[in-house]
Design an enzyme around this catalytic site. Structure first.
Site, PDB file in Angstrom:
ATOM      1  N   ARG A  56      28.933  15.362 -23.654  1.00  0.00           N
ATOM      2  CA  ARG A  56      27.888  14.637 -24.354  1.00  0.00           C
ATOM      3  C   ARG A  56      27.279  15.489 -25.777  1.00  0.00           C
ATOM      4  NH1 ARG A  56      22.776  14.107 -20.821  1.00  0.00           N
ATOM      5  NH2 ARG A  56      22.240  16.273 -21.235  1.00  0.00           N
ATOM      6  N   ARG A  87      21.897  24.288 -17.028  1.00  0.00           N
ATOM      7  CA  ARG A  87      21.707  23.117 -16.449  1.00  0.00           C
ATOM      8  C   ARG A  87      22.750  22.926 -15.217  1.00  0.00           C
ATOM      9  NH1 ARG A  87      19.333  18.450 -19.760  1.00  0.00           N
ATOM     10  NH2 ARG A  87      18.126  19.786 -21.025  1.00  0.00           N
ATOM     11  N   PRO A 126      21.571  15.396 -10.913  1.00  0.00           N
ATOM     12  CA  PRO A 126      21.777  16.514 -12.008  1.00  0.00           C
ATOM     13  C   PRO A 126      21.958  16.150 -13.456  1.00  0.00           C
ATOM     14  CG  PRO A 126      23.712  16.319 -10.671  1.00  0.00           C
ATOM     15  CD  PRO A 126      22.530  15.566  -9.981  1.00  0.00           C
ATOM     16  N   ASN A 172      28.383   8.699  -8.696  1.00  0.00           N
ATOM     17  CA  ASN A 172      28.867   8.074 -10.142  1.00  0.00           C
ATOM     18  C   ASN A 172      30.071   8.587 -10.336  1.00  0.00           C
ATOM     19  OD1 ASN A 172      28.969   6.838 -12.647  1.00  0.00           O
ATOM     20  ND2 ASN A 172      27.475   7.992 -13.582  1.00  0.00           N
ATOM     21  N   ASP A 173      31.369   7.698 -10.136  1.00  0.00           N
ATOM     22  CA  ASP A 173      32.683   8.070 -10.226  1.00  0.00           C
ATOM     23  C   ASP A 173      33.064   7.181 -11.384  1.00  0.00           C
ATOM     24  OD1 ASP A 173      35.219   9.046 -10.298  1.00  0.00           O
ATOM     25  OD2 ASP A 173      35.606   8.739  -8.381  1.00  0.00           O
ATOM     26  N   ARG A 203      16.586  15.310 -29.072  1.00  0.00           N
ATOM     27  CA  ARG A 203      17.754  15.305 -29.557  1.00  0.00           C
ATOM     28  C   ARG A 203      18.012  14.260 -30.603  1.00  0.00           C
ATOM     29  NH1 ARG A 203      19.483  14.197 -23.358  1.00  0.00           N
ATOM     30  NH2 ARG A 203      19.431  16.203 -22.541  1.00  0.00           N
ATOM     31  N   GLY A 258      20.865   8.422 -17.627  1.00  0.00           N
ATOM     32  CA  GLY A 258      20.437   7.863 -18.561  1.00  0.00           C
ATOM     33  C   GLY A 258      21.400   6.459 -18.873  1.00  0.00           C
TER      34      GLY A 258
HETATM   35  N1  LIG Z   1       9.774  15.937 -12.873  1.00  0.00           N
HETATM   36  C1  LIG Z   1      10.174  15.423 -13.809  1.00  0.00           C
HETATM   37  N2  LIG Z   1      11.210  15.435 -14.261  1.00  0.00           N
HETATM   38  C2  LIG Z   1      11.713  14.769 -15.402  1.00  0.00           C
HETATM   39  C3  LIG Z   1      10.828  13.816 -16.136  1.00  0.00           C
HETATM   40  N3  LIG Z   1      11.539  13.348 -17.339  1.00  0.00           N
HETATM   41  C4  LIG Z   1      12.816  13.726 -17.034  1.00  0.00           C
HETATM   42  N4  LIG Z   1      12.863  14.573 -16.146  1.00  0.00           N
HETATM   43  C5  LIG Z   1      13.940  15.397 -15.823  1.00  0.00           C
HETATM   44  O1  LIG Z   1      14.334  16.431 -16.371  1.00  0.00           O
HETATM   45  C6  LIG Z   1      15.669  16.657 -16.540  1.00  0.00           C
HETATM   46  C7  LIG Z   1      16.044  16.847 -18.168  1.00  0.00           C
HETATM   47  O2  LIG Z   1      16.202  15.762 -18.538  1.00  0.00           O
HETATM   48  P1  LIG Z   1      16.601  15.820 -20.020  1.00  0.00           P
HETATM   49  O3  LIG Z   1      15.875  17.017 -21.104  1.00  0.00           O
HETATM   50  O4  LIG Z   1      16.224  14.614 -20.706  1.00  0.00           O
HETATM   51  O5  LIG Z   1      18.171  16.121 -19.989  1.00  0.00           O
HETATM   52  P2  LIG Z   1      19.302  15.465 -19.341  1.00  0.00           P
HETATM   53  O6  LIG Z   1      18.887  15.097 -17.883  1.00  0.00           O
HETATM   54  O7  LIG Z   1      20.374  16.223 -19.391  1.00  0.00           O
HETATM   55  O8  LIG Z   1      19.568  14.247 -20.044  1.00  0.00           O
HETATM   56  C8  LIG Z   1      16.396  15.756 -15.982  1.00  0.00           C
HETATM   57  O9  LIG Z   1      16.755  15.951 -14.648  1.00  0.00           O
HETATM   58  C9  LIG Z   1      15.284  14.589 -15.901  1.00  0.00           C
HETATM   59  O10 LIG Z   1      15.633  13.545 -14.784  1.00  0.00           O
HETATM   60  C10 LIG Z   1       9.698  13.874 -15.667  1.00  0.00           C
HETATM   61  O11 LIG Z   1       8.691  13.074 -16.259  1.00  0.00           O
HETATM   62  N5  LIG Z   1       9.229  14.313 -14.686  1.00  0.00           N
HETATM   63  N1  LIG Z   2      30.857   7.396 -14.715  1.00  0.00           N
HETATM   64  C1  LIG Z   2      31.124   8.063 -15.859  1.00  0.00           C
HETATM   65  N2  LIG Z   2      32.131   8.524 -16.141  1.00  0.00           N
HETATM   66  C2  LIG Z   2      32.357   9.279 -17.479  1.00  0.00           C
HETATM   67  N3  LIG Z   2      31.447   9.724 -18.170  1.00  0.00           N
HETATM   68  C3  LIG Z   2      30.026   9.219 -17.965  1.00  0.00           C
HETATM   69  C4  LIG Z   2      30.027   8.437 -16.758  1.00  0.00           C
HETATM   70  N4  LIG Z   2      28.676   7.951 -16.603  1.00  0.00           N
HETATM   71  C5  LIG Z   2      28.033   8.648 -17.774  1.00  0.00           C
HETATM   72  N5  LIG Z   2      29.154   9.408 -18.435  1.00  0.00           N
HETATM   73  C6  LIG Z   2      28.804  10.149 -19.668  1.00  0.00           C
HETATM   74  O1  LIG Z   2      28.301  11.625 -19.221  1.00  0.00           O
HETATM   75  C7  LIG Z   2      27.402  11.757 -20.270  1.00  0.00           C
HETATM   76  C8  LIG Z   2      26.166  12.134 -19.560  1.00  0.00           C
HETATM   77  O2  LIG Z   2      25.421  11.098 -19.242  1.00  0.00           O
HETATM   78  P1  LIG Z   2      23.898  10.854 -19.222  1.00  0.00           P
HETATM   79  O3  LIG Z   2      23.639   9.345 -18.990  1.00  0.00           O
HETATM   80  O4  LIG Z   2      23.574  11.319 -20.492  1.00  0.00           O
HETATM   81  O5  LIG Z   2      23.598  11.655 -17.900  1.00  0.00           O
HETATM   82  P2  LIG Z   2      22.191  12.139 -17.535  1.00  0.00           P
HETATM   83  O6  LIG Z   2      20.986  11.465 -18.016  1.00  0.00           O
HETATM   84  O7  LIG Z   2      22.211  12.226 -16.028  1.00  0.00           O
HETATM   85  O8  LIG Z   2      21.920  13.440 -18.023  1.00  0.00           O
HETATM   86  C9  LIG Z   2      27.384  10.794 -21.384  1.00  0.00           C
HETATM   87  O9  LIG Z   2      27.994  11.337 -22.395  1.00  0.00           O
HETATM   88  C10 LIG Z   2      27.904   9.835 -20.631  1.00  0.00           C
HETATM   89  O10 LIG Z   2      28.558   8.792 -21.478  1.00  0.00           O
END
Ligand SMILES: Nc1nc2c(ncn2[C@@H]2O[C@H](COP(=O)(O)OP(=O)(O)O)[C@@H](O)[C@H]2O)c(=O)[nH]1
Ligand SMILES: Nc1ncnc2c1ncn2[C@@H]1O[C@H](COP(=O)(O)OP(=O)(O)O)[C@@H](O)[C@H]1O
Length: 430
Positions: free
Chosen positions: A298, A309, A173, A332-333, A205, A179
């Site tokens: 974030r 979301r 999620p 991911n704790d 972003r 990331g």
């Molecule tokens: N199916 C699919 N999902 C993607 C792709 N790139 C990113 N996502 C997913 O889209 C969702 C939203 O990504 P993003 O807008 O970067 O937001 P974030 O996950 O909150 O950082 C996340 O669940 C990503 O894993 C893609 O190429 N294909």
């Molecule tokens: N294990 C963790 N404990 C606390 N904060 C975390 C952890 N892993 C990631 N974060 C923070 O949570 C936020 C979301 O992480 P991100 O990597 O952007 O998530 P995603 O790519 O799954 O959307 C970021 O601000 C990141 O620094």
């Protein structure tokens, strides 16, 4: 321009080798073409010289069930390219399919049917590394594209020597830390891992760079590219379109790096159903409250987007248990502990094999091999140069059992062995 006839009197057992025949420019004589039948004796097919709008051409005809695939090379003054036509025996009509993927260099070639899904095409006069191609005629990718387009489709896939490590699909999620984990991995192992840069219609972003984090794209262009078969998968996520182009994955793998995909659960499902063999990891939060906290901390989304979301997160967490979808669940704790677990998983699943027994010594030298024969597991290639500088290189065997799925456009895991003598080769056939 093309007439097709099968002579019942001239039946023959011609299963193996097809050598391209060159028609005389301007002539309209009948040109015999070797036809391949699935386990049956093949009638001798004759196909008129195919005029594909150019002076000269070379054809191979491969019979698969009720269809005959004619692969022709066409030359004109400026360039040479492949023309593909399919004869439907039932309706006695010719179909010109949509041809997907980058095509072979279109020098002269020989071709043979590997199975009901693909034809092997061996190019002459190019390096061995560039000489092995597959024309996909009924692979899952082609079936899917045929459905999307509602018309006949074939797709080129380049054979790539050696075994590549399986790409890693990471889902979970929004806000769980995908990331963050991927960024740590790329920082620690910049030469080992490469990120598959997705396309998305969402706005960038602050700090996100076009071409690095995403390819930010307009919806209509992205939809057009999807309809043209350029995407491995795509999905509508949180109100935007996201997708992984075939190029995104293959450019990383071509660099010799292990590809990491950050995609949603729908995307993971699509990749599972594709030819790409990957490892699937789902990252879970320690609790829903913690997920919400991270998403807010974030600070990249509006309240409305955060709510969307979080709603989607519940559905994604439910789907993470779908049987056969994810290979591993990672909680991911504590970030450092989770990262260590991710590294353990990747080395545990490290299935990198050395390309033992691969004939790659002369991979870059110009090769001139044509298909000689085929067994269940191998296709034998014979050098046409006539020079036996190295006896070992005169006969090669392409190992069909070693082929692994790449993204559409690439067939990876290709192993080529040299055969020391014709006797060994004949033993293989017997
Ligand atoms: N199916 C699919 N999902 C993607 C792709 N790139 C990113 N996502 C997913 O889209 C969702 C939203 O990504 P993003 O807008 O970067 O937001 P974030 O996950 O909150 O950082 C996340 O669940 C990503 O894993 C893609 O190429 N294909
Ligand atoms: N294990 C963790 N404990 C606390 N904060 C975390 C952890 N892993 C990631 N974060 C923070 O949570 C936020 C979301 O992480 P991100 O990597 O952007 O998530 P995603 O790519 O799954 O959307 C970021 O601000 C990141 O620094």
């Amino acid at each position: 321009l093309v007439r097709f006839s099968a002579s019942s009197s001239g039946r023959r057992r011609d299963r193996g080798i097809s050598s391209g025949k060159r028609g005389t420019p301007g002539s309209s004589h009948l040109l015999p073409i070797t036809a391949y039948f699935m386990g049956e004796e093949a009638p001798e097919f004759r196909v008129d010289r195919i005029t594909l709008g150019s002076k000269d051409c070379q054809e191979n005809a491969i019979v698969v069930g009720d269809k005959t695939y004619v692969i022709g090379r066409t030359d004109d003054d400026s360039k040479s390219s492949f023309g593909i036509k399919i004869l439907d025996k039932l309706t006695q009509t010719w179909i010109v399919p949509t041809v997907l993927g980058a095509q072979p260099p279109s020098k002269s070639h020989s071709a043979i049917l590997i199975n009901e899904e693909k034809i092997l095409v061996v190019e002459k006069g190019v390096s061995l590394n560039d000489s092995i191609w597959f024309l996909e005629i009924d692979t899952p990718f082609v079936k899917q594209q045929r459905k999307i387009k509602g018309s006949e489709v074939v797709s080129w896939s380049k054979g790539v020597l050696g075994v590549a490590q399986k790409p890693v699909v990471i889902s979970g999620p929004s806000g769980v830390g995908k990331g963050t984990l991927i960024a740590k991995l790329m920082k620690e192992y910049p030469s080992k891992f490469g990120f598959s840069v997705s396309h998305t219609t969402r706005s960038p972003r602050v700090k996100e760079i076009d071409g690095v984090h995403y390819h930010f794209a307009g919806r209509s262009k992205m939809e057009q590219d999807i309809s043209e078969g350029e995407f491995l998968e795509f999905a509508h996520v949180h109100g935007n379109l996201y997708g992984t182009s075939i190029e995104a994955v293959e450019s990383v793998t071509d660099e010799g790096k292990r590809c990491i995909l950050d995609i949603d659960v729908q995307g993971a499902r699509s990749v599972r159903a594709s030819s790409l063999e990957a490892i699937f990891i789902f990252v879970c939060p320690p609790s829903f409250e913690e997920l919400e906290k991270r998403l807010r901390a974030r600070g990249t989304e509006t309240e409305e987007q955060i709510q969307k979301r979080l709603r989607n997160a519940r559905a994604e967490l439910d789907q993470s248990n779908s049987p056969g979808l994810f290979d591993h669940l990672l909680v991911n704790d504590n970030l450092e502990a989770c990262y260590e677990n991710l590294k353990k998983l990747l080395s545990l699943d490290d299935d990198h094999k050395d390309s033992d027994g691969c004939f790659i010594e002369d991979g870059k030298a110009t090769a001139c091999y044509s298909i000689m024969s085929k067994t269940e597991s191998e296709v034998f290639l014979q050098s046409e140069t006539g020079e036996v500088v190295k006896a070992a290189a005169n006969l090669l065997a392409v190992d069909l059992s070693s082929l692994t799925g790449g993204a559409p456009g690439r067939t990876r895991g290709l192993k080529i062995h040299s055969i020391n003598s014709i006797d060994n080769c004949l033993k293989g056939i017997r």
